[in-house]
Motif scaffolding. Structure first.
Motif, short mmCIF file in Angstrom:
data_model
loop_
_atom_site.label_atom_id
_atom_site.label_comp_id
_atom_site.label_asym_id
_atom_site.label_seq_id
_atom_site.Cartn_x
_atom_site.Cartn_y
_atom_site.Cartn_z
N THR A 136 -5.33 12.89 -10.75
CA THR A 136 -6.59 12.16 -10.73
C THR A 136 -7.45 12.53 -9.54
N ASN A 137 -6.94 13.40 -8.66
CA ASN A 137 -7.70 13.77 -7.48
C ASN A 137 -8.41 15.11 -7.70
N ARG A 138 -9.13 15.51 -6.72
CA ARG A 138 -9.95 16.72 -6.80
C ARG A 138 -9.13 17.98 -7.09
N TYR A 139 -7.91 18.04 -6.56
CA TYR A 139 -7.09 19.23 -6.71
C TYR A 139 -6.09 19.14 -7.85
N ARG A 140 -6.15 18.04 -8.60
CA ARG A 140 -5.28 17.84 -9.76
C ARG A 140 -3.80 17.86 -9.38
N LEU A 141 -3.49 17.32 -8.20
CA LEU A 141 -2.11 17.25 -7.72
C LEU A 141 -1.57 15.83 -7.90
N PRO A 142 -0.28 15.70 -8.18
CA PRO A 142 0.30 14.36 -8.24
C PRO A 142 0.38 13.75 -6.84
N LEU A 143 0.04 12.47 -6.75
CA LEU A 143 0.14 11.73 -5.49
C LEU A 143 1.28 10.74 -5.64
N LEU A 144 2.26 10.86 -4.77
CA LEU A 144 3.41 9.96 -4.77
C LEU A 144 3.14 8.88 -3.74
N ASP A 145 3.23 7.63 -4.15
CA ASP A 145 2.92 6.49 -3.29
C ASP A 145 4.18 5.66 -3.12
N PHE A 146 4.58 5.43 -1.87
CA PHE A 146 5.76 4.63 -1.56
C PHE A 146 5.27 3.26 -1.10
N VAL A 147 5.73 2.21 -1.76
CA VAL A 147 5.30 0.85 -1.45
C VAL A 147 6.53 0.02 -1.13
N GLY A 148 6.45 -0.75 -0.04
CA GLY A 148 7.54 -1.64 0.34
C GLY A 148 7.21 -3.08 0.02
N VAL A 149 8.24 -3.90 -0.09
CA VAL A 149 8.07 -5.32 -0.36
C VAL A 149 8.75 -6.10 0.76
N THR A 150 8.01 -7.04 1.36
CA THR A 150 8.58 -7.86 2.44
C THR A 150 9.39 -9.00 1.83
N PRO A 151 10.21 -9.68 2.62
CA PRO A 151 10.97 -10.82 2.09
C PRO A 151 10.09 -11.96 1.56
N THR A 152 8.83 -12.01 1.99
CA THR A 152 7.92 -13.05 1.50
C THR A 152 7.20 -12.64 0.22
N GLY A 153 7.51 -11.44 -0.27
CA GLY A 153 6.90 -10.97 -1.52
C GLY A 153 5.62 -10.19 -1.35
N MET A 154 5.20 -9.96 -0.13
CA MET A 154 3.98 -9.18 0.12
C MET A 154 4.32 -7.69 0.02
N THR A 155 3.36 -6.90 -0.44
CA THR A 155 3.58 -5.45 -0.54
C THR A 155 2.80 -4.73 0.54
N PHE A 156 3.28 -3.56 0.92
CA PHE A 156 2.59 -2.73 1.91
C PHE A 156 2.84 -1.27 1.58
N SER A 157 1.83 -0.46 1.78
CA SER A 157 1.97 0.98 1.56
C SER A 157 2.73 1.57 2.75
N THR A 158 3.75 2.34 2.45
CA THR A 158 4.53 2.93 3.54
C THR A 158 4.14 4.37 3.79
N SER A 159 4.05 5.15 2.73
CA SER A 159 3.76 6.57 2.92
C SER A 159 3.24 7.16 1.61
N PHE A 160 2.76 8.40 1.72
CA PHE A 160 2.17 9.10 0.59
C PHE A 160 2.61 10.55 0.63
N ALA A 161 2.58 11.19 -0.53
CA ALA A 161 2.90 12.61 -0.59
C ALA A 161 2.09 13.26 -1.71
N TYR A 162 1.44 14.35 -1.39
CA TYR A 162 0.86 15.22 -2.41
C TYR A 162 1.89 16.28 -2.72
N LEU A 163 2.20 16.44 -3.99
CA LEU A 163 3.21 17.40 -4.39
C LEU A 163 2.57 18.51 -5.22
#
Length: 184
Positions: A136-163
């Motif tokens: 979906t990006n300009r270079y047509r590369l897959p973007l891998l998104d790592f998301v964490g979940v806290t004990p309270t149920g909130m989510t946060f982005s941890t890291s990203f990777a273009y492959l």
């Protein structure tokens, strides 16, 4: 050689000069204003509205705003390629990042994360979600998104990777990089 056949135009005269390159030229002051407003995260349509409020007779179009913003972005980057500029920004802002090269000078995979989520990753390391957006990006590369979940149920982005691709070795490399941030 052009031969004049008839002195009559083959079209009607323009009723408005909106979009004409000459009348829509940006002055130095307008370019500076566009750059300042872009730095303040003002949307292009609001920039155009502001410029038209200052000069009601303005024949400027949104395309000229986009072009001025593009020229400014290119001037920031200078003679660096986009990848070189990205690497400089990652180093400047102290992001944790790794990359793999193909043919000595071509980056095929890149992984990055901000140092702040690394603290959360090491504190709340129970649940992680991995999602991939495909081409979906300009270079047509897959973007891998790592998301964490806290004990309270909130989510946060941890890291990203273009492959480079969706192959097993690319995904395994990204997972190894993700595992590497646990050691920090």
């Amino acid at each position: 050689m052009v031969k004049l056949m008839c002195r009559i135009h083959n079209h009607e005269l323009a009723k408005s000069l909106v979009g004409h390159p000459y009348v829509g030229q940006l002055t130095k002051a307008k370019k500076t204003l566009i750059v300042d407003m872009r730095k303040s995260m003002v949307k292009p349509r609001n920039i155009l509205l502001t410029l038209k409020e200052h000069n009601g007779n303005s024949c400027m179009t949104i395309k000229q705003i986009y072009n001025a913003r593009s020229v400014y972005r290119s001037s920031i980057r200078g003679s660096d390629t986009e990848m070189q500029h990205l690497m400089k920004l990652l180093k400047r802002d102290q992001y944790i990042h790794w990359h793999r090269l193909k043919d000595e000078d071509v980056v095929c995979d890149i992984f990055w994360c901000h140092p702040n989520p690394v603290k959360l990753v090491n504190t709340c390391n129970l649940v992680f979600l991995i999602d991939s957006t495909y081409k979906t990006n300009r270079y047509r590369l897959p973007l891998l998104d790592f998301v964490g979940v806290t004990p309270t149920g909130m989510t946060f982005s941890t890291s990203f990777a273009y492959l480079e691709g969706e192959r097993l070795n690319n995904v395994l490399w990204a997972l190894e990089c993700f595992r590497g941030i646990f050691k920090m």
